[in-house]
Design an enzyme around this catalytic site. Structure first.
Site, short mmCIF file in Angstrom:
data_model
loop_
_atom_site.label_atom_id
_atom_site.label_comp_id
_atom_site.label_asym_id
_atom_site.label_seq_id
_atom_site.Cartn_x
_atom_site.Cartn_y
_atom_site.Cartn_z
N GLY A 241 -33.47 -45.43 48.18
CA GLY A 241 -32.36 -45.37 49.11
C GLY A 241 -32.69 -44.48 50.29
N GLY A 242 -33.96 -44.55 50.72
CA GLY A 242 -34.50 -43.60 51.69
C GLY A 242 -34.07 -43.81 53.12
N ASP A 264 -35.06 -49.50 50.19
CA ASP A 264 -33.67 -49.59 50.62
C ASP A 264 -33.37 -51.07 50.89
OD1 ASP A 264 -31.07 -48.95 51.64
OD2 ASP A 264 -31.84 -46.98 52.20
N ARG A 311 -31.98 -38.43 47.62
CA ARG A 311 -31.21 -37.41 48.33
C ARG A 311 -29.93 -38.01 48.87
NH1 ARG A 311 -32.11 -34.39 54.04
NH2 ARG A 311 -31.21 -36.37 54.68
N HIS A 315 -24.30 -38.62 45.03
CA HIS A 315 -22.98 -38.11 45.44
C HIS A 315 -22.16 -39.15 46.19
CE1 HIS A 315 -23.67 -36.50 49.86
NE2 HIS A 315 -24.09 -37.73 49.72
#
Length: 430
Positions: A241-242, A264, A311, A315
């Site tokens: 998911g960079g 991604d 990163r 979340h």
């Protein structure tokens, strides 16, 4: 500790942490001035952990002593109010309160490029305004501006209907990303899907979002991971998911021994390839970076690499969706692979729990009598928590919440890397 002694201790923390910050600035030159017209060299340093550590204590102690001494009625209405601070959410640097009227003014500043206009007025005079070190971050060239604009336009939509979502029986107890406060507001116009689906349907919005992630790196100091985690010991890194390579590009420039795979969605990688060709063509020419399509809800990342880095991914999603992502990444891990989850970790207000996490896992606890979670000094992580709730019905997580998710996915915690503004949780496969 007696009440007066607590206040005296807070004053000592303020004095000590401020002097620590001054000394750090002096290592890079002169101490900055609030009205200077150029950034300080330390502003752009990759590793700002020592400065951020001092400022976290300074901000927390200043706010705590002010809140203690000020009349409660004043504090409730004042700019230091934590609860209202979180709900109104965002300012130009994502760390200060913005009142509703401030949001309106900030939108004008951002949309009309006021900071850029003020470059024509280098000196303050009667009825003449000029830029300072703070307003310079709102120049068009600074990605912080994009992030701030998202706050006063998009996040504000969620804030405006937050109470309604808590009272509406259809959404009050739901963690579905499709009915988050932002989508609740947008859905009134007939739009369906998640916040990310909405961005994908609007030309330029998704591209701006990925560029704004560079601003988040500057705000949280997350690129300190490049100097604290031993990437020099590894050969391959998968940035899951960079996006456009907000993490990977600095990694490629600093650790040229590492072969990077950015995974991604295809449409995101179109933007990524263009940016890499412009900003880091040597990594492409030397075959040190490759791009692979991946929907992390449906597929497994490329298998058997050394490091898998996520990163600001977990979340973004509620527990159910996060569990799917972690499970898919777990399938890619080899026996010696490591998974790095890089997010904010919500600190414990309980002193006993904070000290335990410090002693056992290295998550730094605040010095007494400062609140165990650093209070206002650590408020960005709590604002991020509200931001995730508004955007996708997700959240920042405590360490225990993160460990629960990881254990279910078949992951074992190896180490916590406390980077002050965020944490990296290092896992291995069970």
């Amino acid at each position: 500790m007696a009440n007066k002694a607590k206040l005296e201790a807070l004053l000592t923390l303020i004095n000590t942490s401020a002097r620590d910050a001054i000394a750090l600035y002096e290592q890079y030159g002169d101490v900055p001035s609030i009205d200077q017209m150029e950034p300080h060299p330390l502003d752009d340093a990759v590793d700002q952990m020592a400065l951020r550590s001092a400022i976290r204590i300074l901000e927390g102690a200043c706010a705590q002593i002010c809140t203690t001494l000020a009349p409660p009625a004043r504090t409730v209405i004042d700019v230091r109010t934590w609860a209202r601070d979180a709900l109104y959410f965002v300012s130009s640097d994502c760390t200060q309160l913005v009142h509703p009227y401030d949001q309106a003014c900030m939108r004008v500043v951002l949309r009309e490029n006021i900071s850029d206009i003020l470059l024509n007025y280098p000196k303050v005079d009667m009825d003449v305004f000029s830029n300072n070190r703070l307003s310079l971050i709102l120049l068009n060239e600074n990605p912080v501006k994009t992030l701030a604009l998202a706050g006063v336009e998009i996040v504000a939509k969620g804030a405006a209907v937050f109470y309604e979502t808590l009272k509406d029986p259809k959404t009050a107890y739901s963690y579905e990303p499709t009915v988050s406060p932002i989508m609740y507001s947008i859905n009134k116009d007939g739009t369906e899907g998640t916040f990310f689906d909405w961005m994908a349907r609007h030309n330029g919005v998704r591209e701006s979002f990925h560029l704004s992630m560079r601003a988040l790196s500057a705000i949280t100091g997350s690129l300190a991971v490049l100097t604290h985690f031993p990437f020099e010991k590894y050969s391959t890194v998968v940035d899951v998911g960079g996006g456009i390579g907000t993490f990977s590009m600095p990694l490629a420039k600093m650790h040229k021994n590492v072969k990077i795979t950015i995974q991604d969605l295809p449409e995101v990688l179109v933007q990524a390839r263009g940016i890499w060709a412009k900003e880091c063509p040597e990594a492409l020419a030397e075959n040190r970076v490759e791009f692979e399509d991946l929907n992390f809800f449906e597929g497994v990342p490329v298998k058997g690499k050394d490091i898998y880095y996520l990163r600001n991914i977990i979340h973004d999603w509620p527990d159910r969706e996060s569990a799917v992502i972690l499970s898919n990444v777990r399938k890619a891990l080899g026996p010696n692979s490591r998974l790095l989850i890089h997010d904010c970790v919500l600190r414990q207000l309980s002193r006993q729990q904070a000290v335990e996490e410090d002693s056992k896992l290295g998550i730094v606890s605040a010095p007494e009598p400062l609140l165990a979670n650093f209070g206002v000094g650590n408020i960005h992580s709590y604002k991020q928590d509200i931001h995730m709730l508004f955007a996708t019905n997700a959240k920042e997580r405590s360490l225990q919440e993160s460990l629960t998710l990881a254990t279910v996915a078949g992951l074992k915690l190896e180490k916590v890397w406390d980077l002050v503004g965020s944490c990296v949780l290092e896992y291995s496969a069970v």
